[in-house]
Design an enzyme around this catalytic site. Structure first.
Site, PDB file in Angstrom:
ATOM      1  N   TRP A  67      36.688  36.673  54.805  1.00 15.74           N
ATOM      2  CA  TRP A  67      35.588  37.153  55.658  1.00 15.74           C
ATOM      3  C   TRP A  67      35.647  38.681  55.777  1.00 15.74           C
ATOM      4  CZ3 TRP A  67      35.876  39.847  60.350  1.00 15.74           C
ATOM      5  CH2 TRP A  67      34.681  39.972  61.041  1.00 15.74           C
ATOM      6  N   HIS A  68      36.879  39.214  55.768  1.00 10.46           N
ATOM      7  CA  HIS A  68      37.009  40.668  55.918  1.00 10.46           C
ATOM      8  C   HIS A  68      36.504  41.422  54.694  1.00 10.46           C
ATOM      9  CE1 HIS A  68      39.810  39.371  59.112  1.00 10.46           C
ATOM     10  NE2 HIS A  68      39.426  40.485  59.692  1.00 10.46           N
ATOM     11  N   GLY A  69      36.470  40.771  53.560  1.00  9.73           N
ATOM     12  CA  GLY A  69      35.964  41.465  52.383  1.00  9.73           C
ATOM     13  C   GLY A  69      36.500  40.840  51.113  1.00  9.73           C
TER      14      GLY A  69
END
Lengths: 124, 468
Positions: free
Chosen positions: B325-327
Site C-alpha cells: 500500500w505504501h508504494g
C-alpha cells in the site's frame, strides 16, 4: 492501569474533552477572537516571514506590490523593535545548533556522492 | 499547499471565515468546503481534481447500485466486486503500473525477450491511497449494511475534505457523514484542543522532523558508506523519531483544522514507541490504516476464526499488502514481510510458550519492539534494497560519530520522550486554555507559532506520507 475519571481514554476523537459543569459560552466568538489575535500577533512580530513569503510569489505586478508592502511593513515593525523577539529566538537556536561534542573536529564534509547530489539539487 | 506554510494559513483563514459565515445554510456551507477542498488539491495538480471527483462519483454510484439490488444477493455481490475492482484499478494504475512493467521487462529479458516495453511515466496523485481506501470502505460498509447511504454532496465532501485529503487520517463514512448531516457546532473545548493540536503539530513537523531530516537522516541514508556506525545508529533512531513526528504532526494538524471547522476526526496515533509488542504497536501507529486493514482485509481473510494456520496466513497477507500500500517497491514488500514475520512469531510464541517460562519485563519488551520497528524503518527509508543492506552492514562496521550534534541528540531524546509522557497531556493543557479569555489564548498561540517559525529550517519539506 491508571484510573481515567475524565473519560478521555474512551473518546473517539482527540478533540472530545469532558465538558465543564458550567457551559463555556459563545464558543464561535471565542474561537474567532483567538484566531484574529494570533494572526495579528504573528503579523506584528513575524514580518520577516511575511516578507520572505512575498518573495516566493510568482513574479508579476501584484507580486511586486506585495513585496513592496511587505518591505514597508517589515521596516515599520522593525522601527518599533517588533522583529527583535523572532531574531533573538532564531539566533539562539542557530547558536545551539552550531554546537558540537568535544570529540568532534568539525561538521562532516559531504562525501563525493553526497556532494554531487547536493550541488545538483542546489543548482536545480 | 503544505499545512505549515503562510499560503495555507491565508487559505485556512478564508475557509474558516467562509464556512462559519455560511453557518445558516448547511448545504451551501458544504458546497463551499467542497470547492475549497478542490482548490486545495488543485494546487498540486489541477488535473487530479477530476480524478478525485470521478472516484467520489463512482463510489457513490456503486453504493447506490448495491442499495438498488437489495434482495438480490448475487447482484449486490457483483456490484461490490465491481466497486472494489474500480478502486483497485485506480491504485494499480497510478501506483504500480510502472513498477510492474519494469519488473516484467526484467523477467522477459532473462527469458531472452530483448524488446523494450513501452513504459509510460505515470505521475502519482498526492494522497491517492488515502482517498481510494476511503471510497472503498464506504462501498464495503454499504454492502455490509454498516453505514447509512450518503448523498452525492456528502460523499464527495467525505472523500475531498481538505484536512484529511492527502495524508489521512482515513475517516470512514460512518464517522463523518453523520457529522455532515448535522449543523456543525463548535465548543470551546474543541477549539482549544484544535489550536493546541495545530501548534503542537507545527512544532513536531517543522522543528523536530525537519531538523532531524536535514541535519542527519537524509545525508546519512543517502550515502551510508561515508559514515561510521554511531552516525548510522543515530540516523536510524533519528528516522524513527522523524517519521513519527512528521506523520503524527500531519494527523494532529488535520484533526485540529477539522475541529476549528466543527468536525471531529478520530485518533490516529497513541504513543506507538511505548508498545510492548508489534501487535500493540499497530494498535498505536496509524490507527486509521491499521483498523482499515483489520476490518477490510484481515477479517475477510479469516482473521482468528479459522484456526492458527489461517490466522498466520491472514496476518502475513495483510502486512505484505499493507507494505505494498505504501508504494511499488521491493523495500516496502520486505518491510511488510518483516512486520508479518514478527507478528506471526509473536502469535506463535503466545500460543506455544512453555508453561512456567517467565514473562519478560515491560521495559525489555518495549526495547525489543522498538528495535524491530527501527530495523524495518531501514528498509522503509532506504532508496533500494542494496542501500538498505549497505546501511545494515555499516551498522556493524565500527566508527564514531561526526554528524550527531548535541541539538540533534536532544531532538531524538525529546522525540522519544513524547512516547513516555503522561497520556492526554495536550488534552489537559487544552482544558486549561478553554477557560482563559480569548485574547490571552490568541496571544499565547501567536507567540508559540512565532517561536516555532523562528526555529524551523528554511523551506518546508513535504510530509513523508504525501508520497503514499
Amino acid at each position: 492501569m491508571h484510573a481515567d475519571p475524565s473519560g478521555l481514554a474512551h473518546s473517539l476523537s482527540p478533540v472530545d474533552l469532558p465538558e465543564p459543569a458550567m457551559p463555556l459560552e459563545h464558543p464561535l466568538r471565542w474561537t474567532s477572537i483567538v484566531i484574529v489575535v494570533a494572526t495579528v500577533t504573528l503579523a506584528s512580530l513575524n514580518a520577516h516571514a511575511l516578507r520572505s513569503w512575498t518573495y516566493e510569489l510568482a513574479p508579476g505586478a501584484s507580486a511586486a506590490r506585495a513585496v513592496a508592502a511587505a518591505e514597508t511593513w517589515h521596516d515599520l515593525t522593525g522601527r518599533f523593535g517588533l522583529n527583535r523577539p523572532a531574531e533573538t529566538v532564531r539566533n539562539g537556536w542557530q547558536g545551539l545548533k552550531a554546537r558540537r561534542f568535544e570529540t568532534q573536529v568539525s561538521p562532516a564534509a559531504p562525501s563525493s556522492r553526497s556532494a554531487r547530489a547536493y550541488s545538483s539539487s542546489a543548482s536545480g | 499547499m503544505l499545512f505549515p506554510t503562510l499560503s495555507f494559513g491565508i487559505f485556512f483563514l478564508i475557509v474558516y471565515a467562509g464556512a462559519w459565515g455560511l453557518k445558516a445554510s448547511h448545504e451551501w456551507r458544504k458546497i463551499f468546503l467542497l470547492v475549497a477542498s478542490w482548490f486545495f488539491y488543485g494546487c498540486w495538480d489541477a488535473r487530479f481534481v477530476l480524478l478525485l471527483i470521478a472516484s467520489a462519483l463512482l463510489n457513490w454510484g456503486t453504493a447506490r447500485l448495491i442499495l438498488a439490488a437489495e434482495g438480490r444477493p448475487a447482484l449486490r455481490k457483483a456490484w461490490l466486486a465491481a466497486g472494489i475492482a474500480f478502486n483497485l484499478a485506480i491504485l494499480g494504475f497510478f501506483k504500480y503500473y510502472g513498477f510492474f512493467l519494469v519488473e516484467l521487462e526484467a523477467v522477459l529479458h532473462q527469458l531472452g525477450w530483448q524488446r523494450d516495453l513501452a513504459i509510460m511515466q505515470v505521475i502519482l496523485p498526492v494522497g491517492v491511497s488515502f482517498f481510494t481506501f476511503q471510497g472503498m470502505s464506504y462501498v464495503i460498509d454499504i454492502y455490509r449494511r454498516q453505514t447509512e447511504p450518503a448523498g452525492l454532496l456528502d460523499m464527495t465532501l467525505l472523500m475531498s475534505f481538505f484536512p484529511h485529503l492527502v495524508a489521512g487520517p482515513i475517516v470512514r463514512a460512518s464517522h463523518l457523514i453523520p457529522q455532515f448531516r448535522r449543523a456543525p457546532e463548535i465548543s470551546r473545548s474543541m477549539a482549544a484542543m484544535g489550536i493546541a493540536l495545530i501548534v503542537w503539530g507545527l512544532f513536531k513537523k517543522t522543528v523536530i522532523a525537519s531538523e532531524l531530516s536535514t541535519g542527519l537522516v537524509d545525508e546519512v541514508f543517502f550515502d551510508p558508506a561515508a559514515y561510521g556506525s554511531l552516525d548510522l545508529l543515530a540516523a536510524v533512531y533519528g528516522y524513527a523519531v522523524q517519521i513519527y513526528c512528521d506523520f503524527s504532526a500531519y494527523s494532529d494538524m488535520a484533526v485540529g483544522l477539522a475541529a476549528l471547522l466543527g468536525y471531529r476526526f478520530p485518533h490516529n496515533f497513541n504513543q506507538p514507541y511505548r508498545a510492548r509488542s508489534l501487535q500493540e504497536f499497530w494498535r498505536r501507529w496509524h490507527i486509521s490504516l491499521s483498523s482499515w486493514l483489520r476490518d477490510y482485509l484481515y477479517v475477510p481473510l479469516g482473521g482468528s476464526r479459522h484456526g492458527l494456520q489461517r490466522l498466520c496466513l491472514a496476518l502475513a497477507a495483510t502486512m505484505l499488502l499493507g507494505g505494498l500500500w505504501h508504494g511499488a517497491s521491493w523495500n516496502f514488500v520486505i518491510w511488510g514481510a518483516l512486520q508479518a514475520a514478527v507478528l506471526v512469531a509473536e502469535r506463535l510464541w503466545r500460543e506455544f510458550k512453555p508453561r512456567g517460562w517467565p514473562t519478560l519485563p515491560d521495559g525489555l519488551c518495549i526495547l525489543f519492539t522498538f528495535h524491530i520497528v527501527c530495523l524495518s524503518w531501514i528498509f522503509f527509508r532506504a532508496a533500494s534494497f542494496a542501500d538498505a543492506l549497505a546501511f545494515l552492514g555499516g551498522l556493524f562496521a565500527g566508527g564514531g560519530s561526526n554528524k550527531l550534534t548535541p541539538t540533534l541528540l536532544g531532538l531524538i531524546l525529546l522525540g522519544m520522550s513524547l512516547h513516555f509522557a503522561p497520556r492526554f497531556s495536550l488534552q489537559r493543557i487544552a482544558m486549561r486554555l478553554r477557560a482563559l479569555p480569548a485574547p490571552a489564548v490568541g496571544f499565547a498561540a501567536g507567540l508559540a507559532i512565532l517561536v516555532v517559525d523562528s526555529m524551523r529550517p528554511e523551506g518546508v519539506a513535504p510530509f513523508i506520507y504525501y508520497q503514499f
